[in-house]
Design an enzyme around this catalytic site. Structure first.
Site, PDB file in Angstrom:
ATOM      1  N   HIS A  54       0.819  -1.227   0.000  1.00 41.77           N
ATOM      2  CA  HIS A  54       0.000   0.000   0.000  1.00 41.77           C
ATOM      3  C   HIS A  54       0.852   1.277   0.000  1.00 41.77           C
ATOM      4  CE1 HIS A  54      -3.838  -2.114   0.548  1.00 41.77           C
ATOM      5  NE2 HIS A  54      -3.162  -2.945   1.309  1.00 41.77           N
ATOM      6  N   ASN A 127     -10.387  -2.925   2.153  1.00 46.70           N
ATOM      7  CA  ASN A 127     -10.044  -2.913   0.730  1.00 46.70           C
ATOM      8  C   ASN A 127     -11.305  -2.614  -0.081  1.00 46.70           C
ATOM      9  OD1 ASN A 127      -7.260  -3.497   0.697  1.00 46.70           O
ATOM     10  ND2 ASN A 127      -7.628  -5.692   0.870  1.00 46.70           N
TER      11      ASN A 127
END
Ligand code: NDP
Length: 484
Positions: A54, A127
């Protein structure tokens, strides 16, 4: 004296910021030019380690407003009454690419929300997909190794990707979502968000329910075609970042409606799928979505590094009324996220302005690198004490829960990896199925070993015979007889 003088970091006026001090007109540079030394040294230290996963992200501030009374399920302050607004910050991200990588790649998107509640910060670190590739955190470092660069070539390695997935059939559901149209969102505004894990909500009476979070985009789901995404990745790698910033700048505030699915605690023992297995959803036919509120993003960060790069989220950042479940991925993340922040940003990361709660913080943590607040001043620094220091509040204890069984490393080989991936395939239109198959065939073509392709084809076939057969045909192979 002008209040706009350039100064050193110790506040002294800088006499010359364009010419370093030298011994004579052409002489070597003098080490006594301490402004030069400080300027170069600080520049060398401008980066903190990028996140291992990420790394590439975009963030925004906003608020969450309760639209439906769920207080019978949770005592969490942010959900306490209809109309209540709580400030929040969100960070969207891709998973595998580095800080400068392209936005429009096929990858899950991180959807990390921090609510600054009156009883402490609450993070939902999810997510844009309701499930994950693996169900046990012990597999995470190996899985991510296959998503990142090959140690020898420094290139992405499709053989490693499909080797790992084909040996981990629990990934099939998430792989199918990733390879579908939704694997490349049109913008960060046009995708859903999910808490993915199961959490426990607890009400004032101490009664619990299992829940799952769904943030549904009010902009509608939109995706990018593969060719368009590739072209944009070349022309404007920051396309999603720019889109989010511009939308907010122009007053076109993106919004999501938050829903929960609610499962009575006792159903966990009898539901047809393990409700703590993050590779599975709860069917919405069994547990329908219940509206909770609205999240609106209405303010861009003023400074990217201070607010987005230094933002730290953890699924363990919880508030009274919200507790964890035995989900093994969640249990691992409770350690891994805060540990990553202590390494990347420092032990005092929660004292930074973007992470600092908006409610008072009273504890006995002291010292550590970069302790830039008052460090507790002269107040009492241990507990129990006789000096009126902060005390625990038993009413805020997590609810007790029963455990049973034998301690062991339990395998889940007997689990059904296929039904839900097949359900997804079957809910797609014919055009969506065709693109899904094309995407998978394109992604698997470079895989070096035929045995990996055949093993993976077997998984697709078990999800749905048509799904597996079409992928086998696309790859010029046949479905192995052993799986038929
Ligand atoms: P439902 O028919 O009740 O729900 C289907 C879900 O799939 C909805 O959330 C729908 O919402 C979503 N969906 C629709 N089209 C797509 C698509 N192209 N890609 C991904 N998601 C899509 O069935 P079930 O709840 O029984 O689930 C059936 C299958 O749907 C599951 O196996 C799973 O793969 C998928 N799914 C289920 C979710 C859940 O929480 N139960 C969540 C997301 C997907 P929307 O169009 O608004 O996204």
């Amino acid at each position: 004296m002008s209040n706009n003088k350039l100064t050193t970091s110790w506040g002294a006026p800088v006499g010359d910021n364009q010419n370093s001090m030298t011994a004579g007109h052409r002489g070597p540079t003098l080490i006594q030019d301490v402004h030069l030394l400080e300027k170069l040294a600080h520049f060398n230290r401008e980066r903190v380690p990028e996140r291992v996963v990420h790394a590439k992200g975009a963030g925004a501030h906003g608020y969450f407003e309760v639209t439906n009374d769920v207080s019978k399920y949770t005592k969490a302050n942010l959900f306490s009454e209809v109309g209540k607004r709580t400030p929040m910050f969100i960070r969207f991200s891709t998973v595998a690419g580095e800080l400068g990588s392209a936005d429009t790649v096929r990858d899950p998107r991180g959807f990390a929300v921090k609510f600054y509640t009156e009883e402490g910060n609450y993070d939902i670190v999810g997510n844009n997909t309701p499930v994950f590739f693996i169900r046990d955190a012990i597999k995470f470092p190996d899985f991510i190794h296959t998503q990142k660069r090959d140690p020898k070539t420094h290139l992405k390695n499709p053989t490693a990707v499909w080797d790992f997935w084909s040996h981990s059939p629990e990934s099939l559901h998430q792989v199918s979502i990733l390879m579908s149209d939704r694997g490349i969102p049109a913008t960060l505004r046009h995708m859903h968000g999910f808490g993915s894990h199961t959490f426990k909500w607890v009400n004032k009476e101490g009664e619990g329910v299992w829940i799952k979070y769904h943030f549904k985009t009010e902009q509608g789901v939109k995706n990018l075609a593969v060719d368009a995404a590739a072209q944009i990745a070349g022309e404007n790698p920051d396309y999603h970042t720019e889109d989010l910033f511009n939308a907010i700048q122009n007053g076109d505030y993106p919004a999501w409606t938050l829903y929960v699915q609610i499962m009575p605690l006792e159903d966990a023992d009898t539901y047809k799928f393990d409700p703590f297995d993050v590779t599975k959803v709860w069917s919405q036919k069994d547990y329908p979505l219940i509206e909770v509120g609205r999240m609106v993003l209405d303010r861009n960060p003023e400074n990217y590094f201070a607010e987005v790069e230094q933002a730290t989220f953890s699924p363990g950042t919880l508030v009274p009324g919200i507790e964890v479940s035995p989900d093994k991925m969640l249990q691992g993340r409770l350690f891994a996220y805060s540990d990553a922040h202590r390494y990347r940003v420092g032990a005092n990361h929660n004292a930074l302005p973007i992470n600092r709660p908006k409610c008072p913080v009273h504890n006995n943590q002291r010292d550590g690198q970069m302790r830039f607040d008052g460090n507790g001043g002269g107040s009492v620094y241990y507990e129990p004490n006789s000096f009126g220091g902060p005390t625990e509040s038993p009413a805020d204890k997590a609810t007790p829960f029963a455990v049973s069984g034998v301690a062991d490393s339990v395998a889940y080989d007997h689990y059904d990896h296929y039904t839900q991936a097949g359900d997804l395939y079957r809910l797609l239109s014919e055009e969506e199925r065709t693109r899904l198959v094309e995407n998978i065939v394109g992604a698997m073509t470079p895989v070096e070993l035929e045995e990996i392709k055949l093993r993976q084809i077997g998984h697709f076939y078990k999800a749905d015979p048509e799904y597996g057969t079409r992928i086998a045909e696309g790859l010029g192979l046949s479905v192995p007889e052993t799986v038929k």
